[in-house]
Write an enzyme that holds these catalytic residues in place. Structure first.
Site, mmCIF file in Angstrom:
data_model
loop_
_atom_site.group_PDB
_atom_site.id
_atom_site.type_symbol
_atom_site.label_atom_id
_atom_site.label_comp_id
_atom_site.label_asym_id
_atom_site.label_seq_id
_atom_site.Cartn_x
_atom_site.Cartn_y
_atom_site.Cartn_z
ATOM 1 N N ARG A 111 0.869 -1.192 0.000
ATOM 2 C CA ARG A 111 0.000 0.000 0.000
ATOM 3 C C ARG A 111 0.898 1.231 0.000
ATOM 4 N NH1 ARG A 111 -5.146 2.075 3.334
ATOM 5 N NH2 ARG A 111 -6.034 0.595 1.882
ATOM 6 N N HIS A 138 -7.234 0.862 -6.478
ATOM 7 C CA HIS A 138 -7.490 0.120 -5.230
ATOM 8 C C HIS A 138 -8.231 -1.179 -5.584
ATOM 9 C CE1 HIS A 138 -7.784 -0.761 -1.116
ATOM 10 N NE2 HIS A 138 -8.604 0.168 -0.692
ATOM 11 N N GLN A 141 -10.132 -3.578 -2.997
ATOM 12 C CA GLN A 141 -11.377 -3.006 -2.485
ATOM 13 C C GLN A 141 -12.560 -3.420 -3.364
ATOM 14 O OE1 GLN A 141 -12.079 -0.905 0.272
ATOM 15 N NE2 GLN A 141 -14.159 -1.399 -0.344
ATOM 16 N N ASP A 234 -16.733 7.835 -1.618
ATOM 17 C CA ASP A 234 -15.447 7.703 -0.933
ATOM 18 C C ASP A 234 -15.129 9.079 -0.350
ATOM 19 O OD1 ASP A 234 -12.888 6.959 -0.122
ATOM 20 O OD2 ASP A 234 -12.037 6.871 -2.137
ATOM 21 N N CYS A 277 -16.096 2.580 0.748
ATOM 22 C CA CYS A 277 -14.944 1.736 1.071
ATOM 23 C C CYS A 277 -14.490 1.908 2.513
ATOM 24 C CB CYS A 277 -13.802 2.040 0.109
ATOM 25 S SG CYS A 277 -13.339 3.791 0.095
ATOM 26 N N ARG A 316 -13.631 -7.461 2.713
ATOM 27 C CA ARG A 316 -12.222 -7.217 2.385
ATOM 28 C C ARG A 316 -11.381 -8.433 2.793
ATOM 29 N NH1 ARG A 316 -10.001 -2.488 1.910
ATOM 30 N NH2 ARG A 316 -8.511 -3.798 0.778
#
Ligand code: CP
Ligand code: NVA
Length: 334
Positions: A111, A138, A141, A234, A277, A316
């Site tokens: 990440r 991402h 996700q 988001d 998310c 996730r």
């Protein structure tokens, strides 16, 4: 008995385009199988003695913990490495770090900031590398998001996802491609300054057309969300963009997801859910919102029956587990 495509062995996920449409859907299916298996009380050994390095340049609650527990649930291990912990990019190049960690670990989840870093790790480590968020994408996700839609609505068929907010951030880029690959209609509602990048949009639109759906961009959110089954948002300021906070709040206020916007879908009484998310600024309970309250979503929507954000967060873990298992576990070992 778990089933998945043997082609997924040894594979990296740098962006969703790393997988064919069929492979992406197969991973989501494996995640559903692993979720059911865990719910039945099984903690297996599909990752027995497999070790995964987690290199994190940015903060994380979900991705970090999902990765650790996904590995641990199946008899493997994960080591959390932040930039100050290792020489990464300071005293040692990304290329050298990749070659060292690739000799020690069975896989690397990264990440951070630059997409080129995760690509370099994949190029030089010799082990599968998974993108746990970069400035551009991402992808892990979106596997969880599509699993959440699939389990809530029963399938991904005949579904429209409307993303409202910063239409060119990492989540929006990957969601647009994930929907295209899954044959889900995608609508982006964003101010013109935050429209998707033209190349990213064109790439997703081509995949969507092949799968019989489309990708559309609207400036007016009330118009864009008409007929949508999923409203997704988001944060307005992604990690690394903190200097733009005031400008983004001013620009994106009209894009807040509230009950009026949910009603504008025309689906309040039908197939409709809210996804985010996370983390989300929906109340006064964070350092950022203690003065101003909700930003991208109201507390009313966040806490409503339409909100599936905690199923999404849980997913996730199941989807990251599917990535680790499909890449590292031999079918022959089953
Ligand atoms: N959604 C997500 O990636 O959450 P974290 O930043 O907590 O990992
Ligand atoms: N776009 C957000 C996603 C966080 C999970 C960010 O990059 O900060």
């Amino acid at each position: 008995m778990l089933t998945w495509m043997p082609e997924l062995k040894g594979r990296s996920l740098l962006r969703l385009a790393s997988f064919t449409d069929e492979e992406m859907l197969n991973l989501i299916d494996l995640a559903a199988q692993l979720k059911a298996r865990r719910a039945a009380g099984v903690r297996g050994d599909l990752l027995h003695r497999k070790n995964i390095a987690l290199i994190f340049e940015k903060s994380s609650t979900r991705t970090r913990n999902s990765s650790i527990i996904a590995a641990r649930d199946e008899g493997g291990g994960a080591e959390y490495l932040t930039r100050p912990d290792i020489h990464f990019g300071k005293k040692e190049s990304v290329k050298d770090t990749a070659r060292v960690l690739g000799r020690i670990y069975d896989g690397i989840l990264f990440r951070g900031f630059a997409q080129s870093t995760v690509e370099e790790l994949a190029k030089w480590s010799g082990v599968p590398v998974w993108n746990g968020l970069t400035d551009d994408y991402h992808p892990t996700q979106i596997l969880a998001d599509l699993l959440t839609v699939r389990e809530t609505f029963g399938s991904l068929e005949n579904c429209t996802v409307a993303y409202v907010g910063d239409g060119r951030n990492n989540v929006a880029n990957s969601l647009m491609m994930g929907c295209a690959k899954a044959g889900v209609r995608y609508v982006c509602c964003a101010p013109k300054e935050l429209r998707p990048d033209e190349q990213v949009l064109a790439e997703a639109a081509a995949v969507a057309a092949k799968n019989g759906v489309d990708v559309r961009v609207f400036e007016n959110p009330k118009e864009g969300v008409k007929g949508a089954n999923v409203l997704y948002t988001d944060v307005w300021v992604s990690m690394g963009e903190e200097a733009k906070t005031a400008e983004r709040i001013a620009m994106l206020r009209p894009y807040q997801i509230n009950m009026d916007l949910m009603a504008a879908t025309g689906n309040l009484g039908g197939r409709l859910m809210f996804l985010h998310c996370l983390p989300a600024f929906h109340d006064f309970n964070t350092e950022v919102t203690k003065e101003c309250g909700a930003l991208e979503v109201t507390d009313e929507v966040f806490e409503s029956k339409y909100s599936k954000v905690f199923d999404e967060a849980e997913n996730r873990m199941h989807t990251i587990k599917a990535l680790f298992v499909s890449a590292l576990c031999d079918h022959a070992a089953l």
